[in-house]
Scaffold this motif. Structure first.
Motif, PDB file in Angstrom:
ATOM      1  N   LYS A  29       0.973  -1.406  -0.059  1.00 32.07           N
ATOM      2  CA  LYS A  29      -0.002   0.085   0.031  1.00 32.07           C
ATOM      3  C   LYS A  29       1.150   1.233   0.065  1.00 32.07           C
ATOM      4  O   LYS A  29       1.877   1.246   0.737  1.00 32.07           O
ATOM      5  N   HIS A  34       2.557   2.289 -13.306  1.00 34.59           N
ATOM      6  CA  HIS A  34       1.552   1.076 -13.442  1.00 34.59           C
ATOM      7  C   HIS A  34       1.391   0.708 -15.064  1.00 34.59           C
ATOM      8  O   HIS A  34       1.486  -0.496 -15.345  1.00 34.59           O
ATOM      9  N   GLY A  92      -1.419  -5.606  -7.076  1.00 33.79           N
ATOM     10  CA  GLY A  92      -2.443  -5.454  -6.002  1.00 33.79           C
ATOM     11  C   GLY A  92      -2.095  -4.178  -5.009  1.00 33.79           C
ATOM     12  O   GLY A  92      -2.872  -3.627  -4.184  1.00 33.79           O
ATOM     13  N   THR A 103      -2.333  -0.648  -3.715  1.00 27.69           N
ATOM     14  CA  THR A 103      -3.438   0.416  -3.587  1.00 27.69           C
ATOM     15  C   THR A 103      -2.815   1.518  -3.299  1.00 27.69           C
ATOM     16  O   THR A 103      -1.728   1.723  -2.661  1.00 27.69           O
ATOM     17  N   ILE A 104      -3.294   2.710  -3.837  1.00 21.78           N
ATOM     18  CA  ILE A 104      -2.814   4.125  -3.559  1.00 21.78           C
ATOM     19  C   ILE A 104      -3.795   4.999  -2.885  1.00 21.78           C
ATOM     20  O   ILE A 104      -4.867   5.280  -3.579  1.00 21.78           O
ATOM     21  N   THR A 105      -3.628   5.317  -1.782  1.00 20.20           N
ATOM     22  CA  THR A 105      -4.576   6.092  -0.895  1.00 20.20           C
ATOM     23  C   THR A 105      -4.179   7.376  -0.706  1.00 20.20           C
ATOM     24  O   THR A 105      -3.019   7.774  -0.257  1.00 20.20           O
ATOM     25  N   ASP A 113     -13.674   8.489  -2.954  1.00 19.00           N
ATOM     26  CA  ASP A 113     -13.104   7.917  -3.957  1.00 19.00           C
ATOM     27  C   ASP A 113     -13.119   8.185  -5.435  1.00 19.00           C
ATOM     28  O   ASP A 113     -12.227   8.458  -6.039  1.00 19.00           O
ATOM     29  N   ARG A 160     -10.487  10.006  -8.048  1.00 19.87           N
ATOM     30  CA  ARG A 160     -10.270   9.411  -9.410  1.00 19.87           C
ATOM     31  C   ARG A 160     -10.494  10.354 -10.479  1.00 19.87           C
ATOM     32  O   ARG A 160      -9.721  10.232 -11.434  1.00 19.87           O
ATOM     33  N   ASP A 218      -8.373   2.441 -10.813  1.00 24.95           N
ATOM     34  CA  ASP A 218      -8.765   1.283 -10.065  1.00 24.95           C
ATOM     35  C   ASP A 218      -8.097   1.238  -8.638  1.00 24.95           C
ATOM     36  O   ASP A 218      -8.677   0.844  -7.677  1.00 24.95           O
ATOM     37  N   ARG A 219      -6.879   1.805  -8.694  1.00 28.16           N
ATOM     38  CA  ARG A 219      -5.844   1.590  -7.555  1.00 28.16           C
ATOM     39  C   ARG A 219      -6.223   2.455  -6.532  1.00 28.16           C
ATOM     40  O   ARG A 219      -5.696   2.475  -5.313  1.00 28.16           O
ATOM     41  N   LEU A 220      -6.718   3.706  -6.910  1.00 24.85           N
ATOM     42  CA  LEU A 220      -6.697   4.859  -6.232  1.00 24.85           C
ATOM     43  C   LEU A 220      -7.847   5.040  -5.019  1.00 24.85           C
ATOM     44  O   LEU A 220      -9.301   4.494  -5.393  1.00 24.85           O
ATOM     45  N   PHE A 221      -7.650   5.479  -3.893  1.00 20.49           N
ATOM     46  CA  PHE A 221      -9.006   5.548  -2.905  1.00 20.49           C
ATOM     47  C   PHE A 221      -8.342   6.961  -2.438  1.00 20.49           C
ATOM     48  O   PHE A 221      -7.366   7.663  -2.468  1.00 20.49           O
TER      49      PHE A 221
END
Length: 485
Positions: free
Chosen positions: A7, A30, A38, A40-42, A51, A55, A81-84
């Protein structure tokens, strides 16, 4: 052994740096399949966003800052899709538990990129600790500014060290991510012809120039507090000097390279009170023209008079065996005629010219390492002009060019942050700055500033679009040296 995390957490995720550099860099990694599966980038910042809002923000940043040939709809969708996103006011401890819940399980490792105002470092670190986000599998990358002098730098480093030991702390200087900067090591230590003359016996002097055409560019509040010496010399320029001057490291790894760099930084001759006026020049840009456009002076841009320097030139020395007597001329400024970052190595002349009696004039060899806007390595050597030489031998300086864009035309040029973010994710500290380096840099810079204060040095005016105050020319010319322009 690389140890990739699962993460990534970005503080300041909605800021200018994130839009221009971080999000495009992460997308590039990416798209090239370099991010761990897998990951994830928050993102987190003060603004309230979902979210999906984040995006959309990221999509717009990519659309604005990516070159067209890098835009791939499928890759962009996969990246988004990786972003939160989790809103957070980092100045208070409330909210960090919500951030931890958003991140979820971090047993696979967490990398944090911290790009915030210096006064937020303390509350942010405390908040991360309180929420369990500072454990053994968490590493942190710190974007400058890390203090404004040695005392404040130590204070910040102590705060960080209370939660993150040195081996999990990655201090970022984006110049170290530039391909040409790393080529300094390849050039010096991968070729047998340079190292034997890379010393006081072979080199007359070294010049390092970082010039900008821009003025304040929305950074007025920050820049007026720090000035050119602390904004550019303390970090970027001293890191370049250290790479040029360091001894050969035993290994290509974070410990060996940084050990050698810190030896150089500790060997810098202090520019004490009496020397500050003689060995440094400061300036502040006034009205003028840059690239044909009329621009205002610094005070007019700022909206008030100021004693902050926007230009500085320094004659520095590294007091060790290799470099004794070799001056290092450093120069940086805003509102210069062109944007340029380069290192110029001026070698000593040949000890005896066999061509002088036949009218052949020799120039000492020069090595130019250009970092931006172009990236190249150019060695200027003497060659004979074609002809019968009946009226004397004619010699001319000709360049041997290694243009990185030409020689590696099939290889994509990467943003410096791509490499640095990947190294943070994978835990490779080689291109990051260690605490003892930072403190050695500040110690030298603080002495210069104290010298300015003691001698009453104030910035000399120079016209925008010029190469700075005339005193900067005198700084080199009294040694018989001319700035490379």
């Amino acid at each position: 052994m690389r140890d990739a995390v699962g993460k990534l957490l970005l503080f300041g995720a909605t800021g200018d740096l994130s839009q221009r550099m971080l999000l495009p860099s992460l997308y590039g990694l990416h798209a090239d399949g370099l991010l761990p599966e897998g990951l994830t980038i928050t993102g987190t910042a003060r603004s309230e966003q979902s979210d999906d809002d984040f995006r959309s923000f990221a999509r717009e940043a990519l659309d604005t800052h990516l070159p067209d040939e890098r835009k791939d709809a499928e890759a962009i969708a996969g990246f988004l899709d990786r972003l939160f996103y989790q809103p957070l006011d980092a100045s208070t401890i409330e909210g960090f538990d919500d951030l931890a819940r958003k991140l979820g399980d971090i047993s696979g490792g967490l990398a944090i990129f911290l790009s915030t105002a210096p006064w937020l470092f303390g509350p942010t670190i405390k908040g991360l600790e309180s929420a369990g986000l500072a454990g053994e599998k968490v590493r942190i990358g710190l974007e400058k500014p890390l203090g404004k002098d040695l005392a404040s730098s130590r204070e910040i480093n102590d705060i960080v060290a209370a939660a993150f030991p040195e081996e999990r702390t990655f201090r970022i200087d984006h110049y170290l991510g530039k391909e040409t900067v790393q080529n300094i090591l390849a050039l010096r230590f991968g070729n047998s012809l340079f190292e034997p003359v890379w010393n006081a016996r072979g080199i007359d002097h070294v010049q390092i120039t970082i010039s900008e055409t821009v003025g304040l560019e929305g950074r007025a509040g920050y820049y007026d507090e720090v000035g050119a010496l602390r904004d550019m010399v303390q970090n970027h320029m001293l890191q370049l000097l250290a790479l040029v001057a360091m001894e050969p490291p035993a290994h290509f790894d974070g410990t060996a390279i940084r050990d050698e760099k810190v030896k150089v930084l500790r060997s810098l001759r202090p520019i004490a009170n009496g020397d500050a006026a003689a060995h440094t020049v400061t300036g502040q840009y006034g009205p003028g023209a840059v690239k044909g456009e009329i621009v205002r002076g610094y005070g007019d841009e700022l909206g008030k008079p100021s004693g902050t320097e926007t230009f500085v030139a320094i004659k520095a020395h590294v007091d060790n065996w290799r470099w004794q007597g070799v001056p290092f001329y450093l120069r940086t400024g805003k509102r210069m005629p062109e944007r340029r970052s380069e290192i110029v190595i001026q070698f000593k002349p040949v000890p005896h010219s066999i061509f002088a009696e036949r009218g052949g004039a020799l120039q000492p060899n020069t090595l130019v390492i250009r970092l931006q806007p172009e990236e190249y390595v150019r060695l200027l050597v003497m060659a004979k002009q074609p002809g019968l030489d009946r009226e004397g031998v004619r010699l001319r300086e000709v360049p041997l060019n290694l243009g990185l864009d030409t020689e590696f035309a099939g290889t994509r040029r990467r943003i410096a942050y791509e490499r640095l973010l990947l190294d943070l994710i994978e835990g490779d500290p080689t291109l990051f700055v260690r605490r003892d380096e930072v403190e050695a840099q500040w110690q030298w810079i603080d002495a210069i500033r104290a010298g300015w204060q003691a001698a009453g040095v104030s910035p000399k005016p120079y016209a925008s679009g010029s190469w700075g105050p005339s005193a900067s020319v005198a700084l080199t010319e009294r040694d018989g040296v001319t700035w490379n322009e």
